[in-house]
Design an enzyme around this catalytic site. Structure first.
Site, mmCIF file in Angstrom:
data_model
loop_
_atom_site.group_PDB
_atom_site.id
_atom_site.type_symbol
_atom_site.label_atom_id
_atom_site.label_comp_id
_atom_site.label_asym_id
_atom_site.label_seq_id
_atom_site.Cartn_x
_atom_site.Cartn_y
_atom_site.Cartn_z
ATOM 1 N N ASP A 1 0.840 -1.201 0.000
ATOM 2 C CA ASP A 1 0.000 0.000 0.000
ATOM 3 C C ASP A 1 0.879 1.257 0.000
ATOM 4 O OD1 ASP A 1 -2.248 1.579 0.196
ATOM 5 O OD2 ASP A 1 -2.963 0.726 2.075
ATOM 6 N N ASP B 1 -10.544 2.289 -3.040
ATOM 7 C CA ASP B 1 -11.024 2.131 -1.669
ATOM 8 C C ASP B 1 -12.540 2.181 -1.623
ATOM 9 O OD1 ASP B 1 -8.685 1.709 -0.439
ATOM 10 O OD2 ASP B 1 -8.428 3.732 0.352
HETATM 11 C C1 DGJ Z 1 -5.703 2.106 2.059
HETATM 12 C C2 DGJ Z 1 -6.079 0.847 1.334
HETATM 13 O O1 DGJ Z 1 -6.554 1.132 0.068
HETATM 14 C C3 DGJ Z 1 -7.074 0.085 2.176
HETATM 15 O O2 DGJ Z 1 -7.532 -1.040 1.471
HETATM 16 C C4 DGJ Z 1 -6.419 -0.294 3.464
HETATM 17 O O3 DGJ Z 1 -5.370 -1.173 3.213
HETATM 18 C C5 DGJ Z 1 -5.927 0.947 4.173
HETATM 19 N N1 DGJ Z 1 -5.111 1.757 3.320
HETATM 20 C C6 DGJ Z 1 -5.153 0.581 5.410
HETATM 21 O O4 DGJ Z 1 -4.556 1.657 5.993
#
Ligand code: DGJ
Length: 720
Positions: free
Chosen positions: A473, A543
């Site tokens: 990430d 997200d």
């Molecule tokens: C952003 C990601 O896109 C989410 O799926 C998750 O992993 C969060 N970060 C965790 O902080």
């Protein structure tokens, strides 16, 4: 060889496309043609004409300001946008590249240190290297063009070599420049924001300069590094479409200049904004790769070519050719609030339902109980996981599940031990606080010591534990763009060096751990680009997990990226991003259209919901081979309709799966049929227990529900 040089014309061609360059009498490389295949014998030289422009060599009909060129530079006589801007020690910026030599070789190179499409044997492609030299100052530029034998694809990049005794600066170096003889196109791009990525926009081209770009340090949620030019009347399945996609994950720009004579100049590459690269005497700079696809069958033809190229010759590693495990991710189900027991209960339920991979997301390391917490040290939180990672992984594995772990390696928080030891590793001006993004600094990946630190830290964790999946990430963009490791005259290199550092780390880790499935993520789709796919075969698309929002995001993504690269999960209702309540069936079908998983607390669901999930998992196991490796056809565009639809057809056309999704109900709406695509018209297929001829399914279609309920959806398995 599909590249020939005859009568001063370079002709790259295969059965489908041609790309032609004319070598002018003065040694200039002039752009002649890109499109549908021409006969090898070309005799259509460029028409010269004059204007209010400085002529070359006293020839009043020949001015670089007017002629279509392959890699133009500004300031000698061409006053349009330039592909290359070099600055010499006395401040002059004059460059005029002319032909020096060329060679044609089988196979395809990958730009050094950068990602790129590849071949598995040299017969798959052929490459033209044209060496040019500057007639004003001392530099040499090699233009590299590859044509694939069986794909409508041309790839381009260039090498810029400083042949002078002094150092020079590169202020701009495009991956490609393209001069179209006319400008009656529209352009499509994929834009949006966090949680609303890859939305399709189709725009007019007006006189002057237009551009899409990112200055955020990543390709970004806001713009994807891609455009398509659509000729008049081009649509999903008809018309000429020209796609340009950058295999790059950092700051980029794709610009379009409709100039005074109505021609169109396109340039794509690293964003010249805040870019300045010092090139020492004898050194060479290489630009990222641009992938150009011509389609005479509209957007679908272009997408199919991108999909197969990116799936088969950009993604690498064992998962390129493997279906992906169905996963459960802990994030939306528990966020930071979990312990070993709760995770094991979630895993137990997951295993009962047929899920194959358990992914522990953010929050597994010390002092990380919310977004403000510590990040950067990667030491397990023994309060949440008293038996460490191994204790947890053992229990998960005993339940028959693989184990995956979340990392955000590129950042550290002021609370971390690494920050206490190495505050100079933050991207910011020393002696200033700089800006925190999500309460964290970006590590300066342009530094070799930071790269080594991340390679060692991650290698240590990945080699000690049975981790079979990594979610990589990255949750903030650049700010305070300054590196304490670079001298003042190299600060303009930081953004590109960051990406080169990232690529080096990813290359090392993915080669060291070839059996791990890596999934890229940047706050969802902040770095969903072709560059990342070279290292990680799938990307978390957004997200936003709401099924309706995902229709737009996944439809937009499908313009360039195959379903095998798109992570998609079923999440809880009301949805956490938009509060919408949609049926499990819709959520399942949307997520099954990508690399499938769940992201909710399934231990809290009713028996009926669990039974539905179990059935979805069984369905996905039957169809995932078609979704992962089949050809995707878009059937109904959610940006233009109140519903969406797409389907996937296996390579041999023996099987397919089609999806239909309604957004909002329309009372007493007309009866409608969905016409399928891509089937064998002479084959008999079975759908819902009934037999149909392929041509019937494609011409008459399947009846759709009446859409009298919000969020109705259909999933048809089609077998012959
Ligand atoms: C952003 C990601 O896109 C989410 O799926 C998750 O992993 C969060 N970060 C965790 O902080």
């Amino acid at each position: 060889m599909p590249i020939e040089f005859k009568n001063d014309i370079f002709h790259m061609y295969n059965d489908r496309i041609s790309y032609c360059i004319q070598l002018s009498e003065f040694g200039d490389l002039l752009h002649l043609y890109w499109g549908k295949r021409l006969e090898p014998e070309i005799d259509y030289p460029i028409r010269y004409r004059t204007g209010f422009s400085a002529p070359e060599n006293g020839n009043m009909n020949y001015s670089l300001d007017i002629l279509p060129q392959e890699y133009p530079s500004y300031a000698t006589s061409d006053l349009r946008s330039s592909a290359l801007e070099l600055e010499y020690p006395n401040g002059n910026i004059l460059t005029h590249l002319t032909y020096k030599s060329h060679s044609i070789q089988k196979g395809k190179p990958i730009p050094g240190g950068l990602p790129g499409t590849y071949t598995e044997n040299d017969d798959e492609a052929c490459t033209l290297y044209i060496v040019t030299e500057d007639t004003y100052n001392q530099s040499e530029v090699t233009l590299v063009y590859t044509i694939y034998e069986n794909r409508s694809v041309i790839c381009r990049h260039s090498h810029i070599k400083n042949t002078s005794a002094d150092s020079i600066f590169i202020n701009n170096a495009s991956s490609l420049s393209l001069d179209f003889h006319e400008s009656n196109y529209k352009y499509m791009h994929l834009c949006g924001s966090w949680s609303r990525e890859k939305h399709i926009e189709i725009c007019d081209i007006h006189s002057g300069i237009q551009a899409i770009d990112s200055k955020r340090g990543a390709s970004s949620h806001a713009e994807n590094p891609f455009i398509a030019l659509l000729s008049e009347n081009a649509c999903e399945d008809y018309g000429d479409v020209y796609g340009i996609s950058l295999v790059y994950s950092g700051n980029f720009r794709i610009s379009m200049e409709k100039e005074q004579y109505g021609t169109l100049r396109i340039q794509a590459g690293i964003n010249p904004y805040n870019f300045k690269w010092k090139l020492e005497s004898g050194d060479t700079f290489t630009t990222p790769e641009a992938v150009m696809i011509y389609s005479d069958s509209g957007l679908s033809g272009m997408s199919h070519t991108y999909h197969s190229l990116y799936r088969e010759r950009l993604c690498r590693g064992i998962y390129r050719d493997k279906v992906r495990p169905i996963l459960i991710n802990s994030w939306e189900g528990s966020y930071f609030d979990f312990n070993e027991n709760s995770l094991v209960s979630l895993a137990k339920k997951s295993s009962d339902l047929g899920i194959e991979l358990f992914v522990l997301d953010d929050g597994w390391f010390r002092n990380r109980n919310d977004e403000h917490g510590q990040i950067g040290d990667w030491i397990v939180d023994s309060n949440k996981l008293p038996n460490g990672l191994d204790g947890l992984i053992e229990k998960i594995n005993q339940l028959g599940l693989m184990f995956g772990l979340w990392f955000e390696p590129e950042v550290f928080s002021p609370k971390s031990e690494v920050f206490a030891k190495h505050p100079e590793w933050a991207i910011r001006l020393p002696e200033t606080e700089g800006h925190l993004g999500r309460w964290q600094y970006l590590l300066d990946l342009s530094r070799t010591d930071v790269q080594e630190h991340l390679i060692n830290t991650l290698s240590n964790i990945l080699s000690k534990h049975n981790i079979e999946y990594v979610k990589w990430d990255m949750n903030r963009n650049f700010s305070d763009i300054y590196s304490s490791a670079l001298p003042y005259d190299r600060q303009g290199e930081l953004s590109h060096r960051y990406i080169l550092g990232l690529y080096r780390i990813l290359d090392t880790l993915t080669s060291k751990f070839p059996n791990i499935l890596f999934e890229g993520c940047s706050g969802g789709g902040g770095r969903n680009d072709a560059g990342m796919l070279y290292y990680m075969p799938q990307n978390w698309a957004s997200d936003n997990t709401d099924a309706v929002e995902r229709l737009y995001i996944q439809y937009g993504a499908s313009i360039v990226y195959p379903a095998s690269t798109i992570g998609a999960h079923v999440s809880a209702v009301p949805n956490h991003q938009v509060g919408r309540v949609t049926p499990m069936k819709l959520r399942g079908s949307v997520a099954m259209s990508g690399m499938f998983g769940y992201e909710l607390d399934i231990t809290k669901l009713s028996d009926n919901e669990c039974a539905e999930i179990k059935e979805q998992i069984q369905t996905y196991k039957r169809i995932r081979e078609i979704i992962t490796f089949g050809t995707q056809y878009r059937l109904l565009n959610p940006f233009e309709n109140r519903s969406a639809g797409w389907m996937f057809v296996s390579k041999d056309k023996s099987k397919a799966v089609a999806f239909y999704f309604n957004k909002l109900a329309v009372p007493h709406s007309p009866y409608r049929r969905l016409k399928l695509k891509g089937l064998d018209e002479n084959r008999i297929y079975t759908v819902d227990g009934k037999q149909y001829n392929g041509s019937t399914l494609m011409n008459y279609g399947l009846w759709l529900p009446c859409d009298e309920r919000d969020f109705e959806s259909c999933l048809w398995e089609i077998n012959s």
